[in-house]
Design an enzyme around this catalytic site. Structure first.
Site: not given
Length: 448
Positions: A92, A329, A25-27, A183, A23
């Site tokens: 994966v 996030a 992403g942010f992490g 939003e 992954g």
């Protein structure tokens, strides 16, 4: 075209510890950036070749931003300056802790440490009909599908004679009163007031209804009651129809049915009501809870010291966060950076340091000069100040100078002109069972 069995992962052999990150992403991205290539070989797998800034995904869906403004190629983020980093765009399919291997569609790879940073996916709570006909908003393709659907609905409403069908095209139902739903509703309300009347001068957009449906008794449940009450007031000011304490029972692509029997004719239902962890096969079910992996304070999956989970997929129960960290996030970013240090401690045979989340606050925007913020030390902001804070934070955390510049330029332009980007239908969205829509697109193409 190559067949899958002709492909290989082509990862070089190494004597360094191999860290496999699933992954980008942010992490995953923040973890990889903090791992020194001289000490580790880092391999990242992701099904897409870009890192997306998902908090702004709704602006892509409402034609406020183009996709490349909120996405950065992973290979560009990790260029030649990152020694011994290897990215592969591949799905994966499983993890085998017994053999310490990760399985993909094109082969297996041995690991010393594997980090699951796969984030979340939409949760339809077992309702296959809603899954089939609603519009999720989790990835860029979702945003593009929704953008096409919205713009196509306006185009068709401008041509349709039947008032019932026209109204169903102008009824937009958003399910989920969290940050995404709020939003998105605010952005659609601004389109309805400032943009669409200029694009379609013959249409009466006072007939366009935007419904925001929430199962609880208030919007923005994760935020403070003060921010929730202010957001409710803002939404009502811009003409959003709120349906609180309301659950959707079914949706067939034409009619939304609520529990209790009430129905709304709508051809656009946007699903922002819940998420579940994007899990990977291979770990036993007892290490999962509510679709997330149970981890200790070092982000190790319980019972598997060489398997870690970070971000939304990780379920770390602490005294302060008994239900895990919020699905935003910041926990992913902080866990990624913290885990990089702990992996280095493991190699130096030093004690691991527990993760402690620093809550920098929560923000939500409802439109121009309308926003709310919950900050540390029980501070609450609203209105113009919170709106400016939201703008600054989102610009700051965008990846890459180019993205920051593009988004800032778009927002400045929009502030002075009320224009909402380029409203292009690049790829028409037609449901597989929509024969009339397919025939219309075919006949349009035949005219070329």
């Amino acid at each position: 075209m190559l067949h899958i069995n002709e492909l290989t992962l082509n990862i070089p052999e190494t004597r360094k510890p191999r860290v496999v990150i699933i992954g980008g992403g942010f992490g995953g991205a923040n973890l990889a950036k903090k791992l020194p290539g001289k000490e580790f070989q880092v391999v990242m797998f992701d099904r897409q070749n870009y890192h997306g800034f998902w908090p702004l995904l709704y602006q892509v869906a409402t034609a406020g931003l183009e996709p490349d403004a909120i996405a950065e190629p992973l290979r560009k983020m990790f260029d030649e300056d990152y020694e011994d980093f290897h990215f592969r765009q591949v799905k994966v399919t499983g993890i085998n802790p017994a053999t310490k291997t990760v399985s993909t569609l094109v082969g297996e790879l041995a690991y010393d440490f594997v980090i699951i940073a796969t984030g979340t996916k939409s949760n339809y709570f077992g309702n296959e009909q809603i899954k089939k006909y609603s519009f999720p908003l989790k990835q860029i393709p979702d945003a593009l599908n929704l953008r096409s659907q919205l713009l196509q609905s306006f185009e068709q409403a401008n041509m349709i004679k039947d008032p019932v069908v026209r109204q169903s095209l102008l009824n937009i139902v958003i399910v989920g009163g969290g940050p995404t739903g709020v939003e998105l509703a605010g952005s659609l309300a601004e389109m309805r007031k400032h943009v669409l009347p200029g694009d379609y001068p013959g249409m009466d957009f006072s007939q366009m209804n935007i419904y925001l449906v929430e199962g609880l008794d208030r919007v923005l449940p994760p935020m403070s009651p003060e921010s929730s009450a202010t957001t409710k007031k803002y939404l009502e000011e811009v003409g959003i129809i709120l349906k609180l304490n309301t659950l959707v029972e079914s949706y067939d692509g034409q009619v939304v049915t609520f529990k209790g029997g009430e129905q709304i004719r709508s051809q656009t239902l946007i699903w922002a009501a819940g998420v579940s962890g994007a899990q990977i096969a291979g770990l036993p079910p007892e290490v999962s809870d509510r679709g997330r992996y149970l981890v200790n304070t070092f982000n190790q999956v319980i019972g598997f010291p060489d398997v870690f989970a970070i971000g939304d997929i990780a379920y770390m129960k602490t005294e302060k966060y008994p239900r895990g960290h919020p699905g935003v996030a910041q926990p992913a970013i902080q866990q990624g950076k913290h885990l990089a240090k702990n992996l280095q401690r493991i190699m130096r045979k030093e004690p691991l340091v527990p993760f402690e989340y620093f809550d920098k606050g929560s923000l939500a925007i409802i439109g121009r000069n309308r926003a709310v913020a919950d900050l540390p030390k029980n501070m609450h902001l609203k209105g113009f100040i919170a709106w400016m804070a939201w703008l600054f934070v989102h610009i700051y955390y965008l990846i890459g100078f180019r993205s920051k510049l593009i988004v800032l330029a778009n927002w400045v332009y929009k502030f002075f002109t009320y224009e909402n980007g380029t409203r292009l239908i690049i790829r028409p969205f037609i449901r597989k069972d929509d024969k009339a829509g397919q025939e219309f697109v075919r006949r349009q193409a035949d005219l070329d």
